[in-house]
Scaffold this motif. Structure first.
Motif, PDB file in Angstrom:
ATOM      1  N   ALA A  32      33.256  41.868 -45.029  1.00 11.06           N
ATOM      2  CA  ALA A  32      33.201  43.187 -44.378  1.00 11.06           C
ATOM      3  C   ALA A  32      34.467  43.985 -44.669  1.00 11.06           C
ATOM      4  O   ALA A  32      34.410  45.200 -44.914  1.00 11.06           O
ATOM      5  CB  ALA A  32      32.999  43.023 -42.873  1.00 11.06           C
ATOM      6  N   ARG A  33      35.621  43.314 -44.663  1.00  9.41           N
ATOM      7  CA  ARG A  33      36.896  44.019 -44.952  1.00  9.41           C
ATOM      8  C   ARG A  33      37.017  44.337 -46.436  1.00  9.41           C
ATOM      9  O   ARG A  33      37.577  45.366 -46.812  1.00  9.41           O
ATOM     10  CB  ARG A  33      38.077  43.181 -44.476  1.00  9.41           C
ATOM     11  CG  ARG A  33      38.414  43.388 -42.997  1.00  9.41           C
ATOM     12  CD  ARG A  33      37.493  42.628 -42.070  1.00  9.41           C
ATOM     13  NE  ARG A  33      37.471  43.209 -40.731  1.00  9.41           N
ATOM     14  CZ  ARG A  33      36.490  42.988 -39.862  1.00  9.41           C
ATOM     15  NH1 ARG A  33      35.484  42.193 -40.167  1.00  9.41           N
ATOM     16  NH2 ARG A  33      36.510  43.573 -38.682  1.00  9.41           N
ATOM     17  N   ALA A  34      36.482  43.458 -47.292  1.00  7.73           N
ATOM     18  CA  ALA A  34      36.493  43.738 -48.731  1.00  7.73           C
ATOM     19  C   ALA A  34      35.579  44.913 -49.045  1.00  7.73           C
ATOM     20  O   ALA A  34      35.959  45.837 -49.781  1.00  7.73           O
ATOM     21  CB  ALA A  34      36.069  42.494 -49.505  1.00  7.73           C
ATOM     22  N   ALA A  35      34.379  44.910 -48.483  1.00  2.00           N
ATOM     23  CA  ALA A  35      33.448  46.013 -48.697  1.00  2.00           C
ATOM     24  C   ALA A  35      34.003  47.305 -48.111  1.00  2.00           C
ATOM     25  O   ALA A  35      33.702  48.405 -48.606  1.00  2.00           O
ATOM     26  CB  ALA A  35      32.093  45.689 -48.081  1.00  2.00           C
ATOM     27  N   GLY A  36      34.816  47.175 -47.069  1.00  3.61           N
ATOM     28  CA  GLY A  36      35.435  48.349 -46.458  1.00  3.61           C
ATOM     29  C   GLY A  36      36.550  48.944 -47.289  1.00  3.61           C
ATOM     30  O   GLY A  36      37.063  50.014 -46.958  1.00  3.61           O
ATOM     31  N   GLY A  37      36.928  48.250 -48.374  1.00  6.34           N
ATOM     32  CA  GLY A  37      37.863  48.841 -49.323  1.00  6.34           C
ATOM     33  C   GLY A  37      39.242  48.246 -49.388  1.00  6.34           C
ATOM     34  O   GLY A  37      40.079  48.725 -50.170  1.00  6.34           O
ATOM     35  N   ALA A  38      39.551  47.214 -48.598  1.00  5.04           N
ATOM     36  CA  ALA A  38      40.889  46.611 -48.681  1.00  5.04           C
ATOM     37  C   ALA A  38      41.084  46.016 -50.073  1.00  5.04           C
ATOM     38  O   ALA A  38      40.245  45.262 -50.565  1.00  5.04           O
ATOM     39  CB  ALA A  38      41.062  45.534 -47.615  1.00  5.04           C
ATOM     40  N   GLY A  39      42.204  46.340 -50.725  1.00  5.37           N
ATOM     41  CA  GLY A  39      42.433  45.885 -52.084  1.00  5.37           C
ATOM     42  C   GLY A  39      42.669  44.397 -52.206  1.00  5.37           C
ATOM     43  O   GLY A  39      42.288  43.768 -53.195  1.00  5.37           O
ATOM     44  N   LEU A  40      43.307  43.811 -51.183  1.00  2.00           N
ATOM     45  CA  LEU A  40      43.593  42.378 -51.187  1.00  2.00           C
ATOM     46  C   LEU A  40      43.273  41.794 -49.823  1.00  2.00           C
ATOM     47  O   LEU A  40      43.724  42.308 -48.795  1.00  2.00           O
ATOM     48  CB  LEU A  40      45.071  42.120 -51.522  1.00  2.00           C
ATOM     49  CG  LEU A  40      45.529  40.652 -51.504  1.00  2.00           C
ATOM     50  CD1 LEU A  40      44.801  39.848 -52.579  1.00  2.00           C
ATOM     51  CD2 LEU A  40      47.045  40.555 -51.697  1.00  2.00           C
ATOM     52  N   ILE A  41      42.500  40.730 -49.823  1.00  2.00           N
ATOM     53  CA  ILE A  41      42.138  40.005 -48.608  1.00  2.00           C
ATOM     54  C   ILE A  41      42.955  38.722 -48.561  1.00  2.00           C
ATOM     55  O   ILE A  41      42.886  37.896 -49.479  1.00  2.00           O
ATOM     56  CB  ILE A  41      40.638  39.646 -48.603  1.00  2.00           C
ATOM     57  CG1 ILE A  41      39.767  40.903 -48.724  1.00  2.00           C
ATOM     58  CG2 ILE A  41      40.290  38.829 -47.360  1.00  2.00           C
ATOM     59  CD1 ILE A  41      39.844  41.839 -47.557  1.00  2.00           C
ATOM     60  N   ILE A  42      43.745  38.542 -47.508  1.00  2.00           N
ATOM     61  CA  ILE A  42      44.464  37.281 -47.286  1.00  2.00           C
ATOM     62  C   ILE A  42      43.794  36.566 -46.120  1.00  2.00           C
ATOM     63  O   ILE A  42      43.618  37.142 -45.045  1.00  2.00           O
ATOM     64  CB  ILE A  42      45.956  37.512 -46.983  1.00  2.00           C
ATOM     65  CG1 ILE A  42      46.619  38.335 -48.097  1.00  2.00           C
ATOM     66  CG2 ILE A  42      46.676  36.176 -46.809  1.00  2.00           C
ATOM     67  CD1 ILE A  42      48.093  38.647 -47.842  1.00  2.00           C
ATOM     68  N   THR A  43      43.411  35.337 -46.330  1.00  2.00           N
ATOM     69  CA  THR A  43      42.752  34.573 -45.274  1.00  2.00           C
ATOM     70  C   THR A  43      43.738  34.231 -44.160  1.00  2.00           C
ATOM     71  O   THR A  43      44.952  34.354 -44.312  1.00  2.00           O
ATOM     72  CB  THR A  43      42.184  33.261 -45.815  1.00  2.00           C
ATOM     73  OG1 THR A  43      43.276  32.417 -46.221  1.00  2.00           O
ATOM     74  CG2 THR A  43      41.252  33.485 -46.970  1.00  2.00           C
ATOM     75  N   GLY A  44      43.192  33.761 -43.042  1.00  2.00           N
ATOM     76  CA  GLY A  44      44.031  33.161 -42.024  1.00  2.00           C
ATOM     77  C   GLY A  44      44.655  31.884 -42.557  1.00  2.00           C
ATOM     78  O   GLY A  44      44.349  31.427 -43.663  1.00  2.00           O
ATOM     79  N   ALA A  45      45.538  31.293 -41.771  1.00  2.00           N
ATOM     80  CA  ALA A  45      46.250  30.094 -42.204  1.00  2.00           C
ATOM     81  C   ALA A  45      45.284  28.982 -42.594  1.00  2.00           C
ATOM     82  O   ALA A  45      44.317  28.701 -41.880  1.00  2.00           O
ATOM     83  CB  ALA A  45      47.181  29.615 -41.089  1.00  2.00           C
ATOM     84  N   CYS A  46      45.546  28.365 -43.742  1.00  2.04           N
ATOM     85  CA  CYS A  46      44.767  27.223 -44.229  1.00  2.04           C
ATOM     86  C   CYS A  46      45.715  26.042 -44.380  1.00  2.04           C
ATOM     87  O   CYS A  46      46.799  26.181 -44.970  1.00  2.04           O
ATOM     88  CB  CYS A  46      44.111  27.543 -45.566  1.00  2.04           C
ATOM     89  SG  CYS A  46      42.982  28.952 -45.521  1.00  2.04           S
ATOM     90  N   ALA A  47      45.326  24.895 -43.854  1.00  2.00           N
ATOM     91  CA  ALA A  47      46.227  23.742 -43.760  1.00  2.00           C
ATOM     92  C   ALA A  47      46.231  22.943 -45.057  1.00  2.00           C
ATOM     93  O   ALA A  47      45.198  22.424 -45.482  1.00  2.00           O
ATOM     94  CB  ALA A  47      45.814  22.852 -42.594  1.00  2.00           C
ATOM     95  N   ILE A  48      47.413  22.798 -45.659  1.00  5.36           N
ATOM     96  CA  ILE A  48      47.514  22.099 -46.947  1.00  5.36           C
ATOM     97  C   ILE A  48      47.225  20.609 -46.827  1.00  5.36           C
ATOM     98  O   ILE A  48      46.802  19.969 -47.794  1.00  5.36           O
ATOM     99  CB  ILE A  48      48.903  22.305 -47.578  1.00  5.36           C
ATOM    100  CG1 ILE A  48      49.989  21.714 -46.678  1.00  5.36           C
ATOM    101  CG2 ILE A  48      49.159  23.772 -47.881  1.00  5.36           C
ATOM    102  CD1 ILE A  48      51.299  21.458 -47.391  1.00  5.36           C
TER     103      ILE A  48
END
Length: 686
Positions: A32-48
């Motif tokens: 939804a945020r990508a379709a809304g036009g944000a150039g870069l999407i950063i996910t929430g924290a992902c555990a290594i």
């Protein structure tokens, strides 16, 4: 990596994964945020090293190849929507709640030699405390000082995680070196007391982060852009990271292989200064730090921290920063970038900085948004067209009424709004005095009413007769709550105001008997001149002239009373706040509530909890605490308690056989969030 624009969605934890695997609701959210036009999407924290070092079992994992398909599905969906995807990678270190819950010692450079002031929790309810404690199964953290083996294992895990991100066809990895997570606590001298090559001077404290960056670079080469998130400053505790240290660290990160620096901030005690960081209340909170860091780098710099569009545009144009990260704003309106691109600035639904979304992370739960009911429920959009167009009369032009009118019109109904006052906004207009961010929402509603050409009849009380005359097929009752005068002795004295009479005074509709001669005339002057239709004017004007006595007692310390007490104290009044219960500021979200209590005390408000009001006299208020009796001088008493849901119009409509629904505070008192969400529940199905 090239992006369509300079707008970034920063990491905002959604807590919807299942045992580390990305599920469809998470994909829907980012798409939804990508379709809304944000150039870069950063996910929430992902555990290594999931589940080791994780803050939640609902957090995406990067520790096993079984997580690659979910990452790949997310990357493909974001790419199809026209954006780039960055995976934020982290090890939560000493705040890894999953480790605590499972009796594993948390990793740290060394055992902390301090504890946090947690007195703010006095304003959290027993249910909130229970929900917070559930995230760690009610257990206390134990610590493991990292050995050389732990350090080499961490570096290896990070490189392995990066390789999986690359295999999933993502575009970038963000390495988290802030917010109290493992690399961030190594970086600051308050947490890092080591005496080996990882402690002491800044270069040593940055060594672990630099080794992680180098290892990731060696593993993935140019397959992924490497972003590094760093605090430009830490707040609230001596020894936290300073801006000069952040500049030096950022230079080291660039030398290690970072392709961009993402400048954030961190309030070190989440129970005391969370609204300093990582989720600041100040607009453009970290812009100056980001701009200063950029002066010392050759790679791009991203600024976060309430980077509103107008602030971001100027900063990028001036070369202060390269990208602007807009988190809560993109939760409130995922289409923000496209609207800006198309010049539809007044159509951007604003974040009102209420903290309801981020408060859910304290409970390991999924964020929701006060102004955007579709957050986390993106399948609700687009709105379903009405099966048959009706003429709907909406009674009340507060947030519940305006949202009802907007959504009904978008779905194809014809709407007429009635309100007995002379302006849009209802109680929300009045709330902008103490909560300026609400004015952004009010301006947006006004723009939407104009854009959609919704018929509005102000100064028009609603009766069965007026509604029948409009040939309404259905009525939405959004008349708001009632605020009666107190029923204890002296509650009917002329120096006692309720929320309703105080609002009437400010709007110029109070009688001299209700508000007193001077205050009544202030309101009438404002109404005649039109000046009080500008909340900003009233906020500023009352800093210089507020014709009321010096001593004010506010009875009731929930949301309205607490914010009103601070408002009056800031304007030079001696304010005593009396609250019959323990927790102040309900139902404000916890971080905002904690800050509001702190700010009120800083402004000199005298707060008394668990009191019993005995009586009000023409000059004082008397109360009891335990076995002791007290009194305070009071030229004015504001009764900010007793707010009650009531919809007398609904009873009359029922008797008349007219179809209706009740929304907002008229049905249940839940303020702006409740107004908008309850409206959606009704009008999206009408």
């Amino acid at each position: 990596m090239q992006t369509l624009n300079r707008i970034v969605l920063p990491a905002m934890d959604m807590n919807v994964s299942e045992h580390g695997e990305i599920e469809q609701p998470e994909i829907d959210h980012y798409v939804a945020r990508a379709a809304g036009g944000a150039g870069l999407i950063i996910t929430g924290a992902c555990a290594i090293a999931f589940p080791f070092g994780a803050a939640s079992m609902k957090e995406p994992g990067l520790s096993d190849d079984k997580f690659i398909p979910g990452l790949k599905a997310l990357a493909d969906a974001v790419h199809a929507a026209g954006s780039k995807l960055c995976i934020q990678s982290t090890h939560h270190g000493k705040v890894a709640r999953v480790d605590v819950a499972n009796d594993r010692p948390v990793l740290a450079p060394n055992k902390p030699d301090y504890s946090y002031n947690m007195s703010a929790l006095a304003d959290s309810t027993p249910d909130e405390l229970r929900r917070m404690g559930a995230a760690t199964a009610g257990k206390q953290a134990t610590y493991k000082e990292m050995t050389d083996d732990d350090i080499s294992g961490l570096i290896s895990d990070w490189a392995d995680a990066a390789e999986r991100i690359a295999k999933a066809d993502c575009d970038a990895i963000e390495i988290h070196v802030a917010h109290g997570y493992i690399l961030g606590v190594f970086l600051n001298q308050r947490d890092n007391k080591r005496t080996d090559e990882y402690g002491g001077p800044l270069a040593n404290r940055a060594r672990l982060a630099c080794e992680v960056i180098k290892a990731v670079k060696e593993r993935v080469g140019d397959k992924l852009a490497i972003l590094v998130r760093v605090s430009g400053e830490e707040y609230g505790q001596e020894g936290g990271l300073t801006l000069p240290e952040a500049i030096e660290a950022s230079q080291l990160f660039e030398q290690a292989g970072a392709d961009a620096i993402h400048v954030t901030g961190w309030g070190r005690n989440p129970f005391d200064n969370f609204t300093d960081g990582p989720l600041p209340s100040k607009v453009g909170a970290y812009l100056k730090n980001a701009a200063e860091i950029k002066k010392h780098l050759t790679i791009p710099v991203i600024a976060v921290g309430r980077m509103l569009p107008e602030i971001s545009e100027k900063a990028i144009a001036a070369g202060q920063i390269d990208f602007a990260a807009m988190g809560r704003q993109l939760l409130a309106d995922p289409d923000l970038p496209n609207k800006l691109r198309d010049g539809k600035f007044d159509q951007v639904r604003p974040c009102i900085n209420c903290y309801l979304c981020v408060a859910e992370n304290f409970f390991d739960d999924t964020p929701f948004c006060a102004v955007n009911p579709a957050l986390g429920n993106e399948a609700l959009l687009p709105l379903k067209p009405a099966s048959a167009s009706k003429h709907v009369v909406v009674v009340g032009a507060g947030p519940a009424g305006l949202e009802s009118a907007r959504v009904l019109t978008e779905r194809g109904h014809r709407v007429t709004v009635l309100d007995k006052s002379d302006r849009l906004g209802g109680t929300m207009w009045f709330s902008t005095m103490t909560t300026p961010d609400n004015e952004r929402l009010l301006r947006w509603f006004k723009a939407e009413i104009k854009r959609l050409r919704i018929a509005v009849k102000l100064n028009t009380p609603a009766t069965v007769e007026t509604i029948r005359a409009l040939n309404a097929d259905h009525v939405i009752v959004a008349t708001g709550a009632v605020r009666p005068k107190p029923d204890f002795p002296g509650g009917d004295l002329p120096n006692v105001q309720t929320g309703d009479t105080l609002r009437a005074m400010m709007l110029g509709t109070a009688t001299a008997q209700e508000a007193g001669f001077v205050l009544s005339n202030l309101g009438k002057m404002g109404r005649l001149s039109g000046l009080t239709k500008s909340p900003e004017f009233v906020r500023q004007f009352t800093k210089y002239w507020l014709p009321m006595g010096k001593n004010v007692v506010v009875i009731g310390g929930s949301l309205v009373g607490l914010e009103l007490a601070e408002f009056l104290a800031e304007r030079g009044r001696n304010v005593t706040l009396l609250h019959e219960k323990q927790q102040l500021g309900l139902p404000l979200a916890m971080p905002r509530r904690w800050t509001a209590v702190k700010d009120s005390l800083d402004h000199g408000v005298k707060i008394h909890r668990n009191v019993t009001i005995d009586r009000i006299t023409p000059k004082t208020v008397e109360w009891t605490e335990g076995e002791e009796s007290f009194s305070a001088p009071a030229a004015m008493v504001v009764y900010a308690d007793g707010t009650t849901a009531a919809a007398p119009l609904a009873d009359k409509l029922q008797d008349a056989g007219i179809s209706f629904d009740v929304v907002g505070d008229a049905g249940a008192v839940n303020y702006i969030h409740g107004a908008i969400h309850s409206s959606w529940e009704v009008v999206t199905e009408l």
